[in-house]
Design a protein around this motif. Structure first.
Motif, PDB file in Angstrom:
ATOM      1  N   MET A 171       0.849  -1.204   0.000  1.00  0.00           N
ATOM      2  CA  MET A 171       0.000   0.000   0.000  1.00  0.00           C
ATOM      3  C   MET A 171       0.879   1.246   0.000  1.00  0.00           C
ATOM      4  N   SER A 172       0.472   2.251  -0.780  1.00  0.00           N
ATOM      5  CA  SER A 172       1.354   3.416  -0.889  1.00  0.00           C
ATOM      6  C   SER A 172       1.154   4.376   0.280  1.00  0.00           C
ATOM      7  N   LYS A 173       2.268   5.033   0.597  1.00  0.00           N
ATOM      8  CA  LYS A 173       2.240   6.014   1.696  1.00  0.00           C
ATOM      9  C   LYS A 173       2.050   7.403   1.115  1.00  0.00           C
ATOM     10  N   ALA A 174       1.394   8.258   1.869  1.00  0.00           N
ATOM     11  CA  ALA A 174       1.254   9.657   1.445  1.00  0.00           C
ATOM     12  C   ALA A 174       1.935  10.547   2.481  1.00  0.00           C
ATOM     13  N   ILE A 175       2.479  11.656   1.997  1.00  0.00           N
ATOM     14  CA  ILE A 175       3.030  12.660   2.916  1.00  0.00           C
ATOM     15  C   ILE A 175       2.005  13.798   3.009  1.00  0.00           C
ATOM     16  N   ILE A 176       1.689  14.168   4.232  1.00  0.00           N
ATOM     17  CA  ILE A 176       0.667  15.183   4.472  1.00  0.00           C
ATOM     18  C   ILE A 176       1.336  16.427   5.043  1.00  0.00           C
ATOM     19  N   GLN A 177       0.899  17.586   4.595  1.00  0.00           N
ATOM     20  CA  GLN A 177       1.385  18.818   5.224  1.00  0.00           C
ATOM     21  C   GLN A 177       0.191  19.542   5.817  1.00  0.00           C
ATOM     22  N   ILE A 178       0.284  19.813   7.112  1.00  0.00           N
ATOM     23  CA  ILE A 178      -0.835  20.446   7.817  1.00  0.00           C
ATOM     24  C   ILE A 178      -0.387  21.829   8.281  1.00  0.00           C
ATOM     25  N   ASP A 179      -1.238  22.810   8.066  1.00  0.00           N
ATOM     26  CA  ASP A 179      -0.848  24.186   8.378  1.00  0.00           C
ATOM     27  C   ASP A 179      -2.033  24.933   8.986  1.00  0.00           C
ATOM     28  N   GLY A 180      -1.803  25.594  10.116  1.00  0.00           N
ATOM     29  CA  GLY A 180      -2.862  26.403  10.737  1.00  0.00           C
ATOM     30  C   GLY A 180      -3.079  27.672   9.919  1.00  0.00           C
ATOM     31  N   LYS A 232       7.533  15.748   0.564  1.00  0.00           N
ATOM     32  CA  LYS A 232       7.338  17.015   1.284  1.00  0.00           C
ATOM     33  C   LYS A 232       7.083  18.191   0.339  1.00  0.00           C
ATOM     34  N   VAL A 233       7.903  18.303  -0.724  1.00  0.00           N
ATOM     35  CA  VAL A 233       7.755  19.445  -1.634  1.00  0.00           C
ATOM     36  C   VAL A 233       6.361  19.440  -2.266  1.00  0.00           C
ATOM     37  N   GLN A 234       5.917  18.241  -2.688  1.00  0.00           N
ATOM     38  CA  GLN A 234       4.599  18.133  -3.321  1.00  0.00           C
ATOM     39  C   GLN A 234       3.460  18.427  -2.330  1.00  0.00           C
ATOM     40  N   SER A 235       3.617  17.979  -1.073  1.00  0.00           N
ATOM     41  CA  SER A 235       2.538  18.222  -0.102  1.00  0.00           C
ATOM     42  C   SER A 235       2.451  19.710   0.260  1.00  0.00           C
ATOM     43  N   LYS A 236       3.609  20.405   0.247  1.00  0.00           N
ATOM     44  CA  LYS A 236       3.595  21.853   0.498  1.00  0.00           C
ATOM     45  C   LYS A 236       2.841  22.573  -0.625  1.00  0.00           C
ATOM     46  N   ILE A 237       3.105  22.146  -1.869  1.00  0.00           N
ATOM     47  CA  ILE A 237       2.414  22.751  -3.013  1.00  0.00           C
ATOM     48  C   ILE A 237       0.913  22.461  -2.912  1.00  0.00           C
ATOM     49  N   ALA A 238       0.585  21.206  -2.547  1.00  0.00           N
ATOM     50  CA  ALA A 238      -0.829  20.827  -2.407  1.00  0.00           C
ATOM     51  C   ALA A 238      -1.510  21.696  -1.354  1.00  0.00           C
ATOM     52  N   ASN A 239      -0.791  21.992  -0.265  1.00  0.00           N
ATOM     53  CA  ASN A 239      -1.378  22.823   0.785  1.00  0.00           C
ATOM     54  C   ASN A 239      -1.644  24.235   0.280  1.00  0.00           C
ATOM     55  N   HIS A 240      -0.714  24.731  -0.512  1.00  0.00           N
ATOM     56  CA  HIS A 240      -0.875  26.067  -1.084  1.00  0.00           C
ATOM     57  C   HIS A 240      -2.143  26.114  -1.954  1.00  0.00           C
ATOM     58  N   ASN A 262      14.027  16.763  -7.875  1.00  0.00           N
ATOM     59  CA  ASN A 262      13.592  15.361  -7.865  1.00  0.00           C
ATOM     60  C   ASN A 262      12.249  15.189  -7.159  1.00  0.00           C
ATOM     61  N   GLU A 263      12.052  15.944  -6.074  1.00  0.00           N
ATOM     62  CA  GLU A 263      10.759  15.840  -5.379  1.00  0.00           C
ATOM     63  C   GLU A 263       9.634  16.375  -6.272  1.00  0.00           C
ATOM     64  N   LEU A 264       9.927  17.425  -7.059  1.00  0.00           N
ATOM     65  CA  LEU A 264       8.907  17.934  -7.996  1.00  0.00           C
ATOM     66  C   LEU A 264       8.575  16.880  -9.044  1.00  0.00           C
ATOM     67  N   LYS A 265       9.551  16.003  -9.319  1.00  0.00           N
ATOM     68  CA  LYS A 265       9.319  14.921 -10.306  1.00  0.00           C
ATOM     69  C   LYS A 265       8.584  13.745  -9.668  1.00  0.00           C
ATOM     70  N   GLY A 266       8.463  13.767  -8.312  1.00  0.00           N
ATOM     71  CA  GLY A 266       7.704  12.696  -7.651  1.00  0.00           C
ATOM     72  C   GLY A 266       8.558  11.709  -6.873  1.00  0.00           C
TER      73      GLY A 266
END
Ligand SMILES: [Mg+2]
Length: 425
Positions: free
Chosen positions: A1-10, A145-153, A228-232
């Motif tokens: 099962m794949s793991k996801a990285i989550i970024q949480i921001d107040g 991490k880089v992708q989850s930060k972008i997703a949060n934005h 590389n993180e931007l590439k996934g």
């Protein structure tokens, strides 16, 4: 099962904390000021829309804020720290790994369900946090991490996303990466972004697709990791041991300039005691201590001085470090300078599980144990009754030179006397 990285921001964290403890501020424009009520450091959602900028001096915008009926509060870091601890404790219960990144930000790891859809989980966490502590949060999901930060934005900036966005399940990511300006990519600093802009690289998609050799030549492994993180790929690991700090610093600006050794020693002692309590809280010892002071950057005869000392035996004991710091304070002090700021930095921190002793120790180890016991008692009393209940004489402040906070809210989450009284029939 794949793991996801989550970024949480107040969201608008400091402003949200103030709105949470004072319901009369909800839905209203609100700004929070930095130390000494200097600049705007947080804005409620309503103020963001009105175009009041971040970082601007309060005195320049005072009239405009008045005119727009925007409320103002001094920063109340004790309150924000307390709310942050509550937020992180809820998150740690619902994530597999948690990295506390800053007072209002965390990275986490979670396994995707069979259908890969993490939206129900994210909705549940958002609702749970809001219900328990009254703070709105945004959740970005990605493979790293880089992708989850972008997703949060994207979660925050596009209203329809309702504070949640999963980049990991998007097939064609280009349309989203095109939206992210180069300065907003996590890890790209001011210097880096200027260089990218000069090369015509203006957004995250262009950074992902630019020649690897060019980035490697200019920024080495740091730049390659971001690309590389931007590439996934996963290049920046989650650090779930983030409470083990590399250094602790405590510094403040004074509400008025001070120019004598006694007052400087009081200030330094005060900061040393805060830093020592933090060391003990995180079970750490320090082996290098720096103290510094400076006059105003804008004064004609700008003055800055610092001194460093290495501790023979790493310590988190208040008495030992206080004694050392008072010697250093004498070293850095020069008469006739109007000092506006001072601080302490504790470096070379290590775990308190293993303490290197001297081979020929002349000190009585019984007295060390007594000092340790005394510190733990003071910490527990201050934790129970408020941070300055018990203090050392060398840090007792007679004149109040501490930063002025004229519009300070009450600490309604930690002091019994500040808890509102509710009547009912
Ligand atoms: Mg935030």
């Amino acid at each position: 099962m794949s793991k996801a990285i989550i970024q949480i921001d107040g969201n608008n964290f400091y402003a949200s904390c103030e709105q949470m403890i004072d319901p009369s501020l909800r839905g209203k424009g609100l700004v929070i000021l930095s130390n000494n009520d200097g600049c705007i450091i947080s804005r409620s959602a309503e103020v963001r829309k009105s175009g009041i900028p971040m970082g601007k001096p309060y005195f320049k915008l005072k009239q405009k804020l008045n005119k727009l009926n925007i409320e103002v509060r001094s920063s109340n870091y004790e309150l924000y720290g307390d709310i942050s601890n509550r937020l992180m404790s809820i998150l740690s219960e619902h994530c597999e790994k948690l990295e506390v990144y800053s007072i209002d930000e965390a990275f986490a790891c979670i396994t995707r369900p069979k259908d890969q859809n993490l939206n129900p989980w994210a909705k549940h966490i958002r609702a749970l946090v809001y219900q328990n502590i009254g703070i709105p949060i945004s959740i970005g999901i990605g493979v790293n991490k880089v992708q989850s930060k972008i997703a949060n934005h994207i979660a925050k900036s596009i209203e329809e996303n309702a504070g949640i966005f999963d980049m990991g399940i998007i097939q064609n990511k280009d349309q989203y990466l095109n939206l992210i300006e180069i300065e907003k990519v996590w890890g790209v600093g001011v210097k880096m972004s200027k260089w990218f802009r000069r090369r015509g690289i203006t957004n995250a998609r262009e950074l992902r697709d630019m020649k690897r050799e060019e980035i490697k030549y200019k920024f080495g492994i740091v730049g390659i990791r971001i690309q590389n993180e931007l590439k996934g790929e996963i290049c920046i690991p989650l650090n779930s041991n983030s409470l083990q700090r590399k250094q602790i610093s405590v510094s403040r600006s004074f509400s008025y300039p001070i120019s004598n050794l006694e007052e400087l020693s009081l200030a330094i002692s005060h900061y040393i005691l805060i830093a020592c309590a933090k060391l003990r809280k995180y079970n750490q010892l320090c082996s290098e201590l720096t103290i510094f002071t400076n006059s105003s950057l804008y004064s004609r005869d700008y003055f800055r001085n610092d001194a460093t000392s290495k501790l023979e035996i790493p310590s988190n004991n208040s008495v030992t470090i206080l004694k050392e710091s008072l010697l250093l304070t004498k070293k850095i002090f020069r008469p006739y300078n109007k000092l506006t700021k001072a601080g302490v930095i504790m470096k070379k921190l290590q775990s308190d599980k293993y303490q290197q002793r001297m081979l020929f120790n002349t000190k009585d180890s019984k007295s060390d144990l007594q000092l340790e016991y005394l510190d733990s008692k003071i910490d527990s009393i201050n934790k129970k009754y408020g941070s300055n209940t018990l203090n050392w004489a060398s840090s007792v402040i007679e004149k109040d030179w501490s930063p002025s906070r004229k519009k300070l809210s009450k600490l309604r989450t930690k002091c019994l006397e500040n808890i509102p009284i509710v009547f009912c029939n």
